[in-house]
Design an enzyme around this catalytic site. Structure first.
Site, PDB file in Angstrom:
ATOM      1  N   ARG A  77       5.188  -5.405   6.647  1.00  0.00           N
ATOM      2  CA  ARG A  77       4.725  -5.690   5.289  1.00  0.00           C
ATOM      3  C   ARG A  77       4.719  -4.392   4.486  1.00  0.00           C
ATOM      4  NH1 ARG A  77      -1.001  -6.298   2.954  1.00  0.00           N
ATOM      5  NH2 ARG A  77      -0.455  -6.946   0.853  1.00  0.00           N
ATOM      6  N   HIS A 123       0.943  -4.130  -5.377  1.00  0.00           N
ATOM      7  CA  HIS A 123      -0.177  -3.558  -4.613  1.00  0.00           C
ATOM      8  C   HIS A 123      -0.768  -2.420  -5.457  1.00  0.00           C
ATOM      9  CE1 HIS A 123      -1.775  -2.909  -0.250  1.00  0.00           C
ATOM     10  NE2 HIS A 123      -2.474  -2.097  -1.031  1.00  0.00           N
ATOM     11  N   GLU A 170      -4.921  -8.112  -2.825  1.00  0.00           N
ATOM     12  CA  GLU A 170      -6.350  -7.916  -3.103  1.00  0.00           C
ATOM     13  C   GLU A 170      -6.676  -7.819  -4.597  1.00  0.00           C
ATOM     14  OE1 GLU A 170      -7.794  -4.551  -0.872  1.00  0.00           O
ATOM     15  OE2 GLU A 170      -7.577  -5.575   1.028  1.00  0.00           O
ATOM     16  N   ASN A 308      -6.694  -9.935   4.142  1.00  0.00           N
ATOM     17  CA  ASN A 308      -6.957  -8.555   4.549  1.00  0.00           C
ATOM     18  C   ASN A 308      -8.416  -8.493   4.974  1.00  0.00           C
ATOM     19  OD1 ASN A 308      -4.395  -7.913   3.718  1.00  0.00           O
ATOM     20  ND2 ASN A 308      -5.026  -6.584   2.023  1.00  0.00           N
ATOM     21  N   TYR A 310     -11.400  -6.157   7.200  1.00  0.00           N
ATOM     22  CA  TYR A 310     -11.722  -4.903   7.891  1.00  0.00           C
ATOM     23  C   TYR A 310     -13.068  -4.904   8.584  1.00  0.00           C
ATOM     24  CZ  TYR A 310      -7.676  -2.718   5.736  1.00  0.00           C
ATOM     25  OH  TYR A 310      -6.394  -2.403   5.374  1.00  0.00           O
ATOM     26  N   GLU A 382      -3.629  -7.490   6.718  1.00  0.00           N
ATOM     27  CA  GLU A 382      -4.125  -6.132   6.988  1.00  0.00           C
ATOM     28  C   GLU A 382      -5.346  -6.222   7.873  1.00  0.00           C
ATOM     29  OE1 GLU A 382      -5.054  -3.621   3.584  1.00  0.00           O
ATOM     30  OE2 GLU A 382      -3.210  -4.243   2.570  1.00  0.00           O
TER      31      GLU A 382
HETATM   32  C1  GBH Z   1      -7.249  -2.226   1.780  1.00  0.00           C
HETATM   33  O1  GBH Z   1      -8.355  -2.489   0.980  1.00  0.00           O
HETATM   34  C2  GBH Z   1      -6.061  -1.920   0.881  1.00  0.00           C
HETATM   35  O2  GBH Z   1      -5.263  -3.075   0.694  1.00  0.00           O
HETATM   36  C3  GBH Z   1      -5.218  -0.789   1.376  1.00  0.00           C
HETATM   37  O3  GBH Z   1      -4.348  -0.372   0.368  1.00  0.00           O
HETATM   38  C4  GBH Z   1      -6.101   0.336   1.870  1.00  0.00           C
HETATM   39  O4  GBH Z   1      -5.386   1.457   2.223  1.00  0.00           O
HETATM   40  C5  GBH Z   1      -6.891  -0.186   3.055  1.00  0.00           C
HETATM   41  O5  GBH Z   1      -7.681  -1.239   2.643  1.00  0.00           O
HETATM   42  C6  GBH Z   1      -7.814   0.827   3.724  1.00  0.00           C
HETATM   43  O6  GBH Z   1      -8.847   1.210   2.870  1.00  0.00           O
HETATM   44  O7  GBH Z   1     -16.667   2.913  -0.841  1.00  0.00           O
HETATM   45  O8  GBH Z   1     -18.223   1.120  -0.341  1.00  0.00           O
HETATM   46  O9  GBH Z   1     -17.086   1.135  -2.494  1.00  0.00           O
HETATM   47  C7  GBH Z   1      -9.552  -2.756   1.685  1.00  0.00           C
HETATM   48  C8  GBH Z   1     -10.673  -2.969   0.713  1.00  0.00           C
HETATM   49  C9  GBH Z   1     -11.907  -1.889  -0.950  1.00  0.00           C
HETATM   50  C10 GBH Z   1     -12.242  -1.331   1.335  1.00  0.00           C
HETATM   51  C11 GBH Z   1     -12.620  -0.651  -1.358  1.00  0.00           C
HETATM   52  C12 GBH Z   1     -12.984  -0.100   0.907  1.00  0.00           C
HETATM   53  C13 GBH Z   1     -14.395   0.838  -0.797  1.00  0.00           C
HETATM   54  C14 GBH Z   1     -15.778   0.547  -0.323  1.00  0.00           C
HETATM   55  N1  GBH Z   1     -11.283  -1.726   0.339  1.00  0.00           N
HETATM   56  N2  GBH Z   1     -13.617  -0.318  -0.363  1.00  0.00           N
HETATM   57  S1  GBH Z   1     -17.008   1.520  -1.077  1.00  0.00           S
END
Ligand code: GBH
Length: 491
Positions: A77, A123, A170, A308, A310, A382
């Site tokens: 991807r 993106h 996202e 996505n 995490y 993701e």
């Molecule tokens: C993904 O977003 C993205 O699609 C990708 O591009 C990115 O590299 C990857 O995650 C890893 O980060 O500091 O508490 O405000 C995941 C969603 C949104 C998670 C922003 C982290 C910041 C949290 N992300 N968030 S905070």
């Protein structure tokens, strides 16, 4: 336990994005994106560095494909840089003759390596010219028309080679971080120390609305003009799992509000045709309304649920009110996240960034929830983590990424259990192939299974790359011997 197997046609590999890996922002006629200008300000990223380098993949993409092939993947991807295809972005602006051919060659080389491409149209790296011209995704008529045109150019140029498309990555994060918190480009916020203009309580919902309409319009073009090529297309949504802090009615309702505010905001419109009632209740007239014909267009506009995922948080009703200038908290309405349960236990071990603790049971819950709510195939687009202390590690230490291995093993195992129970999960794309430009973290947050030296561009596989190759190979019933070559030495 049945978690030992994955279907033979299961898609697995790594995800990346143009704004994080390509670099070469002004090479071969490319126009600037909002992330080029935002990250060049010097104070918007953790290390003060811009996205100019990425992983230098506009130059080194052949090396990347060879490495991915050695990692045993069957899918990849990646995203397309809008301003590489149409430098100024608009529907009457010139098309860059070097844009589509670059991605065509890239995709053909992936296919020759036995790797199925999964391109994303957007993106987050919007052409800067469109932000300047009409404020980008804040302008409904213009952005929907321009995005549709861009999508058509890409589908016509590449559609014969692609079986699975992602429209937008996202939208929830683009809207909230770019137009409420101001931590992402275009950096708009009510916080005047961050941005001279912006309205954190209103703009994210306008931008979100227009992202949804742009998505739906692009899908219509694909289905009416291109779909005879037999591909599927969908939206990718970021969803953390929200676990009630305790079993009180208040915490249970708070978790539902959190999940609705963050993720159902986009998931319901594309799978059910409108915003959830709960979101309408919470936001009142801050949430735009869809016209009847727009609802028809949105309903069913995603062939699959692109997820996505995490991490997971405990969620409960906020105990102290959010400060008037704390727009991140205000975004979550009256809900707050916590990582500690009432018995004092932490939800998961600490990782390399505060927001991303491993919680595999949360992955299982979110997958099951989305399957039960929407009944659609799920593409995991993701999933990944950063090891504790990894941002300060030298190569020799960084490649021993056992924390990442544990994360992947536990997350893939719960996913495989669900697949064996009959939940139609079709792909697993790990984030990410190589340490890259990690948005507001600059180059300090390393999510890759490949270590990248940002001075020389040299790539070194981490232990997790070899782990996943073997682990996925076994689960999909292949044997290492049937894969080409080996992983190059870690030297
Ligand atoms: C993904 O977003 C993205 O699609 C990708 O591009 C990115 O590299 C990857 O995650 C890893 O980060 O500091 O508490 O405000 C995941 C969603 C949104 C998670 C922003 C982290 C910041 C949290 N992300 N968030 S905070």
């Amino acid at each position: 336990m049945s978690s030992d197997t994955l279907p033979r046609d299961f898609l697995w590999g790594y995800a990346t994005s143009s704004g994080q890996i390509e670099g070469s922002p002004e090479v071969d006629g490319r126009g600037l994106s909002i992330w080029d200008t935002f990250s060049r300000q010097g104070n918007t990223t953790e290390d003060g560095r811009s996205s100019d380098f990425g992983t230098d993949s506009y130059i080194r993409w052949k090396e990347d494909i060879a490495l991915m092939k050695s990692y045993g993947v069957n899918c990849h991807r990646f995203s397309i840089s809008w301003s590489r295809v149409i430098p100024l972005g608009g529907r009457t602006d010139p098309i860059n003759p070097a844009g589509i051919p670059f991605y065509r060659t890239f995709i053909q080389s992936l296919l020759e390596a036995g790797i199925q491409p999964m391109p994303t149209l957007f993106h987050w790296d919007l052409p800067q010219a469109l932000q300047d011209r009409y404020k980008g995704f804040l302008n409904k008529e213009e952005i929907v028309a321009d995005f549709t045109h861009y999508a058509r150019v890409v589908f016509e140029g590449l559609g014969d080679l692609v079986k699975v498309w992602v429209t937008i990555n996202e939208p929830n994060v683009y809207a909230a971080l770019g137009h409420c918190i101001g931590a992402h480009a275009p950096g708009r916020s009510s916080d005047r120390t961050k941005s001279p203009e912006g309205d954190s309580l209103v703009e994210p919902y306008i931008v979100g609305h227009n992202l949804l309409l742009a998505h739906a319009a692009a899908v219509k073009v694909y289905r009416e003009e291109i779909a005879q090529q037999g591909g599927s297309i969908g939206l990718v949504i970021n969803a953390n799992w929200a676990e009630p802090y305790d079993q009180t009615d208040q915490s249970i309702a708070a978790a539902e509000r959190y999940f609705t505010i963050c993720s159902l905001w986009f998931a319901d419109p594309v799978h059910k045709g409108d915003y959830p009632d709960l979101l309408k209740e919470i936001l009142g007239d801050r949430l735009p309304e869809f016209a009847p014909e727009e609802k028809v267009l949105l309903m069913g506009s995603s062939d699959f649920f692109g997820l996505n995922h995490y991490t997971t948080y405990y969620t409960k009703v906020r105990t102290t009110p959010a400060a008037p200038t704390d727009f991140r908290s205000q975004f979550f309405h009256d809900v707050e996240e916590t990582i500690t349960s009432p018995d004092g236990k932490e939800i998961g071990p600490e990782a390399g960034l505060p927001w991303v603790r491993p919680v595999p049971w949360g992955f299982k819950k979110v997958l099951r929830y989305l399957w039960e709510r929407y009944g659609k195939d799920i593409y995991v687009t993701e999933n990944g983590v950063i090891c504790p202390g990894e941002k300060d590690m030298k190569k020799e230490e960084a490649v021993e990424d056992d924390f990442r291995i544990d994360y992947y093993r536990s997350y893939i195992n719960v996913m495989a259990e669900l697949i064996n129970e009959g939940v139609p999960i079709k792909s697993y794309l790990a984030w990410t192939f190589a340490d890259n430009f990690e948005w507001q973290e600059g180059y300090t947050a390393k999510f890759g299974v490949t270590f990248v030296d940002t001075e020389t561009g040299d790539r070194t596989p981490k232990k997790s790359a070899g782990f996943l190759r073997e682990f996925m190979g076994k689960k999909m019933g292949k044997h290492e011997a049937s894969l080409d070559g080996g992983i190059p030495d870690k030297t």
